[in-house]
Motif scaffolding. Sequence first.
Motif: not given
Length: 284
Positions: A79-80, A115-118, A123-124, A129-131
């Motif tokens: 996505v980034e 947890l960091w990954v999630m 955030e990304i 994407l605004g979702i």
Amino acid sequence: MTISQQAASLWPQGKRGCMALAFDLDGPTGDAMLNGTLWQKADYFTFGAYGPYRALERILDLLDDHQLPATFFIPAWVVENWPKQCQAIVGRGHEVAYHGYRHESFYAISAEKQLWVMQKSREIFWQFLGIRAEGFRTPSGDWHPETPAMLLEAGVTYSSSMRGDDRPYLMKVPGHERPLVEIPGRWEMDDYASIAYTREPNFPSGLDRTASYELTLDNWCREFDGAMNEGLSLTTLFHPKISGKPGRIMLLDLFFAHLKARDDVWFARCREVAHWWMQEHAND
């Protein structure tokens, strides 16, 4: 009452079965990125990048042609790096869900790293994407015992990671009142299993490493018909970089036409399947 007759009442709109098309838009993420070898081999990167850069648009156009909804599980790193392409998925009305940050193996990393990954993914997804995604598919096909609780705490409603049924099911998570909906996948519906070309080991020399497209189509159609005939649900583990190439898109076109030939199937995004199952079975 037979199992088939009983299952026929599971789905909305009076439909007999449920089909939730799903794609894993992995890009070049995965083991080679995680261990660093990706950056020494340009062919590794370009093979993966072909998915979001080139193949995705074909997939989206084909879904439009057949008027089929889909869910895309996407590592947040993709996505980034391809935000416009991922925004196009949302813009065309499809669902985007979590698939790790760089396609990490969730069974091999600590609960803290998961947890960091999630959190990073959340955030990304919001930034680009605004979702707030509701779904998750483990990149590794397995997870750590702490994963379900961590997913609920991260706002996830459903997972499409395990293999425990051919219908959705609810997973009770200790310490949490709300269960996690599981929408199980099947390796038979993974395009990697049939048409991902493999050149190593190259023995016997010159041996093709893919199944015939005719056989692959027949297998997928039989799996679909069998599930729908019993009133069950089915999802896919398709990858644009594998099945979004010019020859394979014709294979998908034939498969989608086979899906739409039936009028007794509820076609839904995974999010909608999860909401329906929770609504109907929360008190089971």
